[in-house]
Write a protein that holds these residues in place. Structure first.
Motif, PDB file in Angstrom:
ATOM      1  N   MET A 224      -7.559  -0.594  -0.158  1.00  0.00           N
ATOM      2  CA  MET A 224      -7.160  -0.672   1.242  1.00  0.00           C
ATOM      3  C   MET A 224      -6.275   0.486   1.661  1.00  0.00           C
ATOM      4  O   MET A 224      -5.528   1.053   0.858  1.00  0.00           O
ATOM      5  CB  MET A 224      -6.421  -1.988   1.499  1.00  0.00           C
ATOM      6  CG  MET A 224      -7.306  -3.219   1.439  1.00  0.00           C
ATOM      7  SD  MET A 224      -6.377  -4.717   1.845  1.00  0.00           S
ATOM      8  CE  MET A 224      -7.630  -5.957   1.610  1.00  0.00           C
ATOM      9  N   CYS A 225      -6.350   0.821   2.940  1.00  0.00           N
ATOM     10  CA  CYS A 225      -5.422   1.802   3.518  1.00  0.00           C
ATOM     11  C   CYS A 225      -4.036   1.186   3.654  1.00  0.00           C
ATOM     12  O   CYS A 225      -3.012   1.859   3.448  1.00  0.00           O
ATOM     13  CB  CYS A 225      -5.938   2.260   4.880  1.00  0.00           C
ATOM     14  SG  CYS A 225      -7.540   3.096   4.812  1.00  0.00           S
ATOM     15  N   ASN A 226      -3.994  -0.090   4.018  1.00  0.00           N
ATOM     16  CA  ASN A 226      -2.734  -0.835   4.109  1.00  0.00           C
ATOM     17  C   ASN A 226      -2.302  -1.228   2.697  1.00  0.00           C
ATOM     18  O   ASN A 226      -2.971  -2.029   2.028  1.00  0.00           O
ATOM     19  CB  ASN A 226      -2.926  -2.083   4.970  1.00  0.00           C
ATOM     20  CG  ASN A 226      -1.631  -2.843   5.194  1.00  0.00           C
ATOM     21  OD1 ASN A 226      -0.666  -2.682   4.465  1.00  0.00           O
ATOM     22  ND2 ASN A 226      -1.625  -3.696   6.224  1.00  0.00           N
ATOM     23  N   LYS A 227      -1.226  -0.665   2.217  1.00  0.00           N
ATOM     24  CA  LYS A 227      -0.795  -0.905   0.842  1.00  0.00           C
ATOM     25  C   LYS A 227       0.112  -2.125   0.713  1.00  0.00           C
ATOM     26  O   LYS A 227       0.501  -2.493  -0.401  1.00  0.00           O
ATOM     27  CB  LYS A 227      -0.079   0.334   0.294  1.00  0.00           C
ATOM     28  CG  LYS A 227      -0.970   1.570   0.242  1.00  0.00           C
ATOM     29  CD  LYS A 227      -2.261   1.301  -0.550  1.00  0.00           C
ATOM     30  CE  LYS A 227      -3.161   2.515  -0.575  1.00  0.00           C
ATOM     31  NZ  LYS A 227      -4.469   2.218  -1.253  1.00  0.00           N
ATOM     32  N   ASN A 228       0.457  -2.753   1.834  1.00  0.00           N
ATOM     33  CA  ASN A 228       1.282  -3.971   1.784  1.00  0.00           C
ATOM     34  C   ASN A 228       0.620  -5.068   2.621  1.00  0.00           C
ATOM     35  O   ASN A 228       1.192  -5.566   3.592  1.00  0.00           O
ATOM     36  CB  ASN A 228       2.700  -3.684   2.308  1.00  0.00           C
ATOM     37  CG  ASN A 228       3.442  -2.703   1.419  1.00  0.00           C
ATOM     38  OD1 ASN A 228       3.740  -3.013   0.273  1.00  0.00           O
ATOM     39  ND2 ASN A 228       3.732  -1.518   1.952  1.00  0.00           N
ATOM     40  N   PRO A 229      -0.572  -5.453   2.270  1.00  0.00           N
ATOM     41  CA  PRO A 229      -1.302  -6.413   3.095  1.00  0.00           C
ATOM     42  C   PRO A 229      -0.812  -7.845   2.895  1.00  0.00           C
ATOM     43  O   PRO A 229      -0.293  -8.202   1.827  1.00  0.00           O
ATOM     44  CB  PRO A 229      -2.746  -6.262   2.593  1.00  0.00           C
ATOM     45  CG  PRO A 229      -2.587  -5.879   1.161  1.00  0.00           C
ATOM     46  CD  PRO A 229      -1.375  -5.002   1.115  1.00  0.00           C
TER      47      PRO A 229
END
Length: 381
Positions: A224-229
Motif C-alpha cells: 500500500m501507499c498508505n503505510k499506516n492503514p
C-alpha cells in the motif's frame, strides 16, 4: 443428438459443488487458491491465477504484459475470436500469422518470414499469442528461438490443451513462454462451468494478473501507499476488473482435475479409433508431431474437396443422422469486425483452405456411440 463435445460429470463433482454451497464462502474463499495450486503443480509452473473465463485470462495476460494502443500484437486466424479480441481490448494493432495445414497450429516458416518483414519495416510485434489447436502443442522451442531476439512476449493459448505435453513436459509449464492460458468451459477437457487460468513462472507477472482480476485493489499492507492503514483499509492502485472465479466454480474444477489424466487417455484412445477406422476414407486427419501428446479437445477431419459430398452436405447429413458436429473455426480475419480493420479473404490462404474443408466430429470421454459415428462416416464417404 450426439454432441461434438460435452462435459463429463460424476457424483464426486456434484458433491464438491454441494459442499461448497453449504460452506461459509461461495467466493473469495479457500477453493480458489487450492485450485490454483493444483493446476500449477500439475503443469509444473510456479504460479497460477484463476479467472472467470479464458477470455478474461487472455485479456489480463495482455494487460499484465503491458500491451497498449501503441503496440502491435499477432495471433493466428484459425482460432476462436477471443484470442484476437484480447489484443483489441488493449487497443493494440492486430495482425495474423498463417497456419500449418497438417496441425492447424502456427506455421513456423510463416512466422520466420513475417518477423523478417516486420523487422525491415520496423513494425515488430510486442506480443504473440499462439494457439494449441485441437490439443496439439505448437512448436514452442522454435517459436521462442524466433521471438526472443526481438524481445517479443509469448502467450500460449492452451484453451484446448490442458493435459497435453510438448517435449515430455506438460503444456502450461511455460518453459518457452511468458504465460499459458487454459479454458474450463463445459466442452473443454475439464470444466469448472465457466472459468480460465493463467500459469506462469514470472512472479511479478502473476502478481499483476492477481491485481487486475480484482479491480486493481491492494489489501496487503506491504504493497500500500498508505503505510499506516486502518484494519479495514484497501487501496485501488490501478484500473482492474471483476474477473474473479467463484469458489463454486473452483470446487468443480478441483474435482475435475483429479480425472484429467484419465480423461485425456480416453480421448487419445478415441482419436486412435478414428484414425484406424477412417484411414481409407477421402479425408485428412491432423498430424501430431513427435514428442507431442495431444489432449484431443477436438477431432477434426478435412474433407477432400474433389469428392461428391462436400463439407456443407456432410455437415447436414451428419446432423440428420443425429451426430452433432461443428466447424472450428471461421478464420478470425474474415469476420465483419476484422474486415473493418482492413483484413479480407485471401490474406491468410492456408487458414482459409483449412476452414473450407474442416469439420469436427464427436470426441469426449462419455461418448458411447463412437462406432455409430464411424459407420455413418464410412457409409457417407
Amino acid at each position: 443428438m450426439i454432441p461434438y463435445g460435452r462435459q463429463s460429470l460424476d457424483d464426486d463433482d456434484i458433491n464438491a459443488v454441494v459442499d461448497t454451497l453449504k460452506s461459509d464462502f461461495l467466493t473469495q474463499g479457500s477453493k480458489i487458491p487450492a485450485f490454483e495450486l493444483a493446476i500449477a503443480n500439475y503443469v509444473t509452473a510456479n504460479h497460477a491465477v484463476a479467472l472467470s473465463s479464458a477470455t478474461a485470462a487472455l485479456h489480463i495476460a495482455c494487460l499484465a504484459l503491458e500491451l497498449s494502443e501503441t503496440d502491435i500484437a499477432w495471433t493466428v486466424p484459425l482460432t476462436f475470436v477471443a484470442s484476437a479480441n484480447a489484443i483489441r481490448y488493449c487497443g493494440a494493432t492486430i495482425d495474423f500469422v498463417d497456419i500449418n495445414l497438417d496441425t492447424g497450429c502456427i506455421c513456423i516458416d510463416a512466422l520466420a518470414k513475417k518477423l523478417q518483414e516486420a523487422k525491415e519495416s520496423e513494425k515488430l510485434p510486442k506480443l504473440l499469442i499462439v494457439v494449441h489447436y485441437s490439443g496439439i502443442s505448437c512448436d514452442m522451442k522454435a517459436i521462442a528461438e524466433l521471438c526472443h531476439p526481438y524481445q517479443i512476449k509469448i502467450i500460449e493459448d492452451a484453451s484446448h490443451a490442458i493435459g497435453g505435453s510438448y517435449k515430455n513436459k506438460p503444456v502450461g509449464c511455460c518453459e518457452y513462454s511468458d504465460c499459458t492460458i487454459f479454458s474450463f468451459h463445459p466442452v473443454k477437457i475439464i470444466t469448472s462451468g465457466e472459468g480460465g487460468m493463467i500459469t506462469t513462472n514470472n512472479a511479478p507477472l502473476a502478481e499483476k494478473c492477481q491485481l487486475l482480476r480484482s479491480h486493481g485493489i491492494h489489501k496487503n499492507i506491504k504493497s500500500m501507499c498508505n503505510k499506516n492503514p486502518e484494519p479495514w483499509f484497501y487501496e485501488q492502485q490501478s484500473l482492474g476488473f471483476n474477473y474473479r472465479m467463484s469458489d463454486i466454480h473452483a470446487a468443480l474444477g478441483l474435482s475435475q482435475l483429479r480425472k484429467l489424466k484419465t480423461s485425456v487417455h480416453i480421448r487419445n484412445q478415441q482419436a486412435q479409433q478414428y484414425k484406424d477406422a477412417l484411414a481409407h476414407l477421402p479425408v485428412k486427419l491432423l498430424q501430431v508431431p513427435e514428442r507431442t501428446y495431444s489432449s484431443w479437445h477436438l477431432f477434426v477431419i478435412r474433407i477432400d474437396p474433389n469428392q461428391a459430398i462436400n463439407r456443407s452436405k456432410l455437415y447436414q447429413l451428419l446432423i440428420d443422422a443425429g451426430i452433432g458436429c461443428q466447424v472450428h473455426y471461421i478464420p478470425v480475419h474474415t469476420h465483419p469486425y476484422y474486415q473493418e480493420l482492413g483484413f479480407a479473404w485471401g490474406d491468410f490462404p492456408i487458414a482459409e483452405q483449412f476452414y473450407q474443408n474442416c469439420i469436427s466430429i464427436p470426441i469426449f470421454p462419455a461418448l458411447k456411440k463412437q462406432q455409430f459415428v464411424i459407420k455413418t462416416l464410412c457409409d457417407l464417404l
